[in-house]
Scaffold this active site. Structure first.
Site, mmCIF file in Angstrom:
data_model
loop_
_atom_site.group_PDB
_atom_site.id
_atom_site.type_symbol
_atom_site.label_atom_id
_atom_site.label_comp_id
_atom_site.label_asym_id
_atom_site.label_seq_id
_atom_site.Cartn_x
_atom_site.Cartn_y
_atom_site.Cartn_z
ATOM 1 N N HIS A 128 1.016 -1.438 0.166
ATOM 2 C CA HIS A 128 -0.016 -0.009 0.023
ATOM 3 C C HIS A 128 0.773 1.322 0.126
ATOM 4 C CE1 HIS A 128 0.345 -0.093 4.503
ATOM 5 N NE2 HIS A 128 0.570 1.167 4.300
ATOM 6 N N ASP A 152 -0.055 -7.452 0.965
ATOM 7 C CA ASP A 152 0.437 -6.127 1.406
ATOM 8 C C ASP A 152 2.088 -6.150 1.557
ATOM 9 O OD1 ASP A 152 0.255 -3.183 1.483
ATOM 10 O OD2 ASP A 152 -0.487 -3.247 3.651
ATOM 11 N N SER A 174 4.788 2.695 7.898
ATOM 12 C CA SER A 174 4.368 1.407 7.062
ATOM 13 C C SER A 174 5.609 1.045 6.162
ATOM 14 C CB SER A 174 3.242 1.860 6.157
ATOM 15 O OG SER A 174 1.915 1.776 6.746
#
Length: 400
Positions: free
Chosen positions: A129, A159, A233
């Site tokens: 993402h 992901d 992230s």
């Protein structure tokens, strides 16, 4: 950073903080306890410092320039021209002013993430993402040098993504650990660029394993209370040996910042996915073609099995490997390829890594008896549609 809004989780973390303060205060009443605690704290601090020193050179910040949405880059002056044609009485200076405003090119959305180097050639792991729909990825190294990432490959189901930089010379890769060996209560460090603050290190413990908060198709997350925030992230979650045991991916929060509930993709899943992305550009998964649920207390009573033992079949896809093997709804899958099944994610993790086209043994419980079944797994379709297969004597169930 994926956000999972949850006010109740925030309240729980506040309550835990109060308990910690009370425990520290109690320990300080004894002189001996105070000395022992201080010595332990210094030792732990030294470990944190050494792990940080070891890992930080292999962590990167990723600045993302995303592609414009479809149609955003078109000619924005057409409506203005039509408006001025319909209103010729307006002064020319208005036309000139609004024409300049309308001719300004729309800006590309910007994003920020983290990643970590896994070899000296410039291969970097991050979250899918983070790099999804990116027009350009600028990677900043520990020493401040920047490189445009090339060869972006990703797996949306887990992901996980792999990117590569060139011309950086001899890099300092981090080592990958074993997420199966990490235990609840073990200390971990989260490293990344929260809010754009490069190379930030936070500490916490593994709070739980095998979490499925509903943010990815393939879930077996590690949960941690190490502070993870937007920008983290793709960064590594590391153990006290400085080995990566997960990729920091999401947080449960009601405030868009850490509430002590973070999730990381376990590195054993990452290793399997990234190897296929590097070698083949995509991930091939074996597929059974069933919809399964956990064996909870209600199911356990109904079918006379232990809670958590196996996974109960609720749906079977038409013409799937499961259908061809004769699996039916209400079968409880106990073993697959001689591995014990302890729920849906357990079955999923076993099946998807098997060799496509090969036949495997499985054991199911049907009508109170264990039955052996042979099934030949197929490659998972791009978008599998779970349509129930009608079994004799059973009503058709709606698809999940």
């Amino acid at each position: 950073m994926k956000l999972i809004r949850s006010s109740s989780l925030w309240l729980l973390s506040v309550a835990c903080g109060v308990c910690v303060v009370a425990a520290v205060g109690f320990g300080q009443r004894s002189g001996n306890a105070r000395i022992a605690t201080a010595a332990t704290a210094v030792e732990l601090s030294s470990v944190f410092r050494e792990v940080s020193r070891k890992v930080l050179p292999g962590v990167v910040s990723i600045r993302v320039k995303q592609k414009l949405p479809a149609g955003a880059a078109g000619n924005g002056n057409e409506d203005l021209e039509k408006f001025f044609e319909e209103h010729p009485e307006l002064p020319e200076r208005f036309r000139e002013f609004f024409g300049r405003q309308g001719s300004r090119a729309p800006r590309n959305p910007q994003g920020m993430g983290s990643g970590f180097i896994i070899d000296r050639r410039g291969t970097i792991l991050t979250n899918y993402h983070v790099v999804r729909n990116a027009e350009e990825l600028m990677v900043r190294l520990h020493d401040g040098r920047e490189f445009v990432a090339k060869d972006v490959k990703g797996d949306p189901r887990t992901d996980v993504a792999v990117i590569r930089i060139e011309g950086a010379g001899d890099l300092s890769p981090v080592m990958l650990g074993d997420s199966d060996r990490i235990q609840v209560g073990d200390w971990v460090l989260a490293v990344g660029s929260p809010f754009g603050l490069d190379l930030t290190v936070t500490a916490g413990i593994i709070s739980a394993k095998g979490r499925g908060p509903g943010i990815a198709e393939r879930e077996d997350f590690l949960q941690t209370d190490a502070a993870i925030n937007p920008g983290n992230s793709g960064g590594p979650l590391v153990d006290m040996s400085g080995r990566v045991i997960g990729i920091n991916t999401a947080i449960a929060t009601s405030t868009r910042s850490s509430a002590g509930v973070g999730f990381a993709v376990p590195v054993n899943m990452v290793r399997w996915v990234s190897r296929q992305l590097i070698d083949n550009g995509s991930v091939k998964r074996a597929w059974l073609g069933v919809g399964v649920s956990p064996v909870d207390a209600t199911v356990a009573r109904k079918f006379d099995v232990k809670i958590g033992q196996g996974a109960i079949v609720g749906q079977v896809m038409k013409e799937s490997p499961a259908a061809l093997a004769g699996i039916v709804t209400d079968d409880i899958i106990l073993k697959f390829n001689n591995q014990v099944v302890n729920g849906p994610r357990s079955l999923q993790g076993i099946v998807e890594r098997l060799e496509v086209g090969k036949t495997y043994a499985m054991s199911v419980r049907r009508s109170g008896k264990a039955r052996p079944i042979k099934v030949t797994v197929a490659e998972m379709p791009e978008r599998p549609r779970l349509v129930p297969r009608r079994d004799p004597g059973k009503k058709r169930q709606p698809p999940e």
